[in-house]
Write a protein that holds these residues in place. Structure first.
Motif, PDB file in Angstrom:
ATOM      1  N   ILE A 111      40.636  30.683  34.311  1.00 34.24           N
ATOM      2  CA  ILE A 111      41.228  31.781  35.375  1.00 34.24           C
ATOM      3  C   ILE A 111      42.732  32.137  34.936  1.00 34.24           C
ATOM      4  N   ASP A 112      43.546  30.940  34.775  1.00 34.22           N
ATOM      5  CA  ASP A 112      44.995  31.440  34.379  1.00 34.22           C
ATOM      6  C   ASP A 112      45.129  31.791  33.106  1.00 34.22           C
ATOM      7  N   VAL A 113      44.326  31.357  32.234  1.00 31.73           N
ATOM      8  CA  VAL A 113      44.275  31.699  30.969  1.00 31.73           C
ATOM      9  C   VAL A 113      43.942  33.061  30.657  1.00 31.73           C
ATOM     10  N   ILE A 114      42.830  33.076  30.992  1.00 34.92           N
ATOM     11  CA  ILE A 114      42.261  34.770  30.628  1.00 34.92           C
ATOM     12  C   ILE A 114      43.180  35.779  31.548  1.00 34.92           C
ATOM     13  N   ALA A 115      43.762  35.618  32.705  1.00 31.53           N
ATOM     14  CA  ALA A 115      44.676  36.436  33.225  1.00 31.53           C
ATOM     15  C   ALA A 115      45.749  36.627  32.325  1.00 31.53           C
TER      16      ALA A 115
ATOM     17  N   ALA B 138      44.884  38.680  29.310  1.00 29.67           N
ATOM     18  CA  ALA B 138      44.723  40.165  29.694  1.00 29.67           C
ATOM     19  C   ALA B 138      46.399  40.870  29.985  1.00 29.67           C
ATOM     20  N   HIS B 139      47.016  40.014  30.477  1.00 26.69           N
ATOM     21  CA  HIS B 139      48.647  40.480  30.604  1.00 26.69           C
ATOM     22  C   HIS B 139      49.372  40.686  29.417  1.00 26.69           C
ATOM     23  N   ILE B 140      48.997  39.659  28.405  1.00 28.38           N
ATOM     24  CA  ILE B 140      49.710  39.885  26.808  1.00 28.38           C
ATOM     25  C   ILE B 140      49.259  41.161  26.267  1.00 28.38           C
ATOM     26  N   ALA B 141      47.930  41.420  26.468  1.00 30.71           N
ATOM     27  CA  ALA B 141      47.420  42.581  25.826  1.00 30.71           C
ATOM     28  C   ALA B 141      48.076  43.819  26.334  1.00 30.71           C
ATOM     29  N   ALA B 142      48.115  43.749  27.700  1.00 30.85           N
ATOM     30  CA  ALA B 142      48.971  45.132  28.341  1.00 30.85           C
ATOM     31  C   ALA B 142      50.247  45.022  27.814  1.00 30.85           C
ATOM     32  N   GLN B 143      51.170  43.830  27.550  1.00 33.05           N
ATOM     33  CA  GLN B 143      52.393  43.942  27.205  1.00 33.05           C
ATOM     34  C   GLN B 143      52.451  44.681  25.854  1.00 33.05           C
ATOM     35  N   LEU B 144      51.358  44.209  25.127  1.00 27.40           N
ATOM     36  CA  LEU B 144      51.487  44.779  23.564  1.00 27.40           C
ATOM     37  C   LEU B 144      51.063  45.922  23.717  1.00 27.40           C
TER      38      LEU B 144
ATOM     39  N   ILE C 116      42.314  39.070  37.666  1.00 29.30           N
ATOM     40  CA  ILE C 116      42.665  39.575  36.181  1.00 29.30           C
ATOM     41  C   ILE C 116      43.083  41.081  36.247  1.00 29.30           C
ATOM     42  N   VAL C 117      42.519  41.771  36.898  1.00 32.10           N
ATOM     43  CA  VAL C 117      42.756  43.170  37.016  1.00 32.10           C
ATOM     44  C   VAL C 117      44.280  43.316  37.489  1.00 32.10           C
ATOM     45  N   GLN C 118      44.561  42.758  38.396  1.00 32.64           N
ATOM     46  CA  GLN C 118      45.865  42.640  39.033  1.00 32.64           C
ATOM     47  C   GLN C 118      47.025  42.209  38.132  1.00 32.64           C
ATOM     48  N   SER C 119      46.537  41.400  37.343  1.00 30.19           N
ATOM     49  CA  SER C 119      47.510  40.692  36.191  1.00 30.19           C
ATOM     50  C   SER C 119      47.825  42.035  35.212  1.00 30.19           C
ATOM     51  N   CYS C 120      46.930  42.911  34.956  1.00 31.39           N
ATOM     52  CA  CYS C 120      47.273  44.177  34.015  1.00 31.39           C
ATOM     53  C   CYS C 120      48.023  45.247  34.828  1.00 31.39           C
ATOM     54  N   PHE C 121      49.231  44.940  35.175  1.00 29.39           N
ATOM     55  CA  PHE C 121      49.928  45.921  35.723  1.00 29.39           C
ATOM     56  C   PHE C 121      49.502  46.516  37.081  1.00 29.39           C
ATOM     57  N   ASN C 122      49.238  45.522  37.866  1.00 28.51           N
ATOM     58  CA  ASN C 122      48.512  45.674  39.183  1.00 28.51           C
ATOM     59  C   ASN C 122      47.534  46.717  39.226  1.00 28.51           C
TER      60      ASN C 122
END
Length: 307
Positions: free
Chosen positions: A185-189, A192-198, A238-244
């Protein structure tokens, strides 16, 4: 245009009208049109795993037309594939379903802990073929991540300038990650956040397990009481980790599994706030009638119907 689709488009305020139009084309297409949910059929497995491993279970799948017809008949939001497969069907099915060009790919002929994807097509190809967006795979945790991040940074800039949506497949792999850790879970979240930041408009990740891979992250998860015991809780995180929740996050179908197991997982993803599924092998390796029934049930789950 429904209020929900307008709300989602409002999250992408830096984008031009072309990008917003193409996002809206996906969100307003198929059985889930207007709901803010997506089910996409991706067929890049022939390139990634080989034709026999991908299509021998259902030989109709050797023909690219079979896949786009499955996507259309089932009411999918979009169809994604590499250059050759899109070129094979783009003219005959022009305008019938939004197309996503997968612009980087890897093969399984060279074994490596983290595959190195090659650029196999370009923004001009996506425009020429009438696509709504590009797809790109990154491997966070890979020794090659620097080159991958730089490649998608350049490709995403060009795509956005051309009015195309950017979809990032974010699959953690690398020598410093255990096999279990690839879906922790920590790695997938984080992936996902890295993809959002990209700069991804749509982020694709695998469903996660409750495993916590990184010691520093595990400490925070435990101290802050972040819930990870159920797939519903993990999806929500995971959804929260992508810009809330202000980026579209969809989940892969993963390895082949039984219909009951797959639908159970999909139901949990939907309850956790996932924006949809991008499901390939679990759909197209089944006989067409069975595949259509499965995809319809997946769509019903994301539409809020209990399975």
């Amino acid at each position: 245009m429904t209020p929900r689709v307008r709300e989602i488009l409002s999250w992408y305020g830096a984008d031009n009208p072309g990008v917003l139009t193409n996002l809206a084309r996906m969100l307003n297409h198929g059985k889930l049109a207007g709901t803010g949910k997506l089910v996409i059929l991706p067929v890049d497995q022939g390139f990634e795993h080989g034709p026999a491993r991908s299509f021998a279970k259902n030989p109709d799948g050797y023909d690219p037309a079979y896949h786009v017809e499955l996507a259309i008949e089932s009411g999918c939001s979009a169809y994604a594939a590499p250059l050759g497969a899109i070129e094979a069907i783009a003219r005959d099915y022009a305008g019938e379903i939004p197309l996503i060009l997968k612009i980087n790919n890897s093969d399984s002929l060279y074994a490596n802990k983290a595959p190195i994807s090659a650029m196999t097509s370009y923004i001009d190809d996506a425009l020429r073929l009438g696509c709504v967006g590009i797809g790109f795979t990154i491997y966070p945790g890979s020794a090659e991540r620097k080159n991958q991040y730089e490649e998608i940074a350049q490709a995403a800039r060009a795509a956005k300038e051309a009015g195309l949506a950017v979809i990032i497949w974010s699959y953690p792999r690398g020598e410093q990650l255990s096999k279990e850790g690839e879906t922790g879970i920590d790695v997938i979240a984080y992936a996902a956040h890295i993809a959002a930041q990209l700069g991804a408009h749509i982020i694709k990740v695998k469903p996660s397990s409750a495993h916590l891979e990184q010691a520093a992250a595990k400490k925070v998860y435990e101290e802050q009481g972040i819930k990870v015991s159920s797939q519903v809780d993990r999806t929500r995180h995971i959804v929260q980790s992508c810009f809330n929740g202000k980026r579209i996050v969809i989940f892969s179908g993963g390895e082949a599994k039984s219909t009951d197991d797959l639908l159970k997982e999909v139901g949990e993803l939907a309850q956790g706030g996932a924006f949809g599924s991008i499901m390939g092998r679990n759909a197209f390796q089944r006989p067409k009638k069975e595949a259509l029934e499965l995809l319809h049930k997946v769509m019903e789950a994301f539409a809020g119907k209990k399975l």
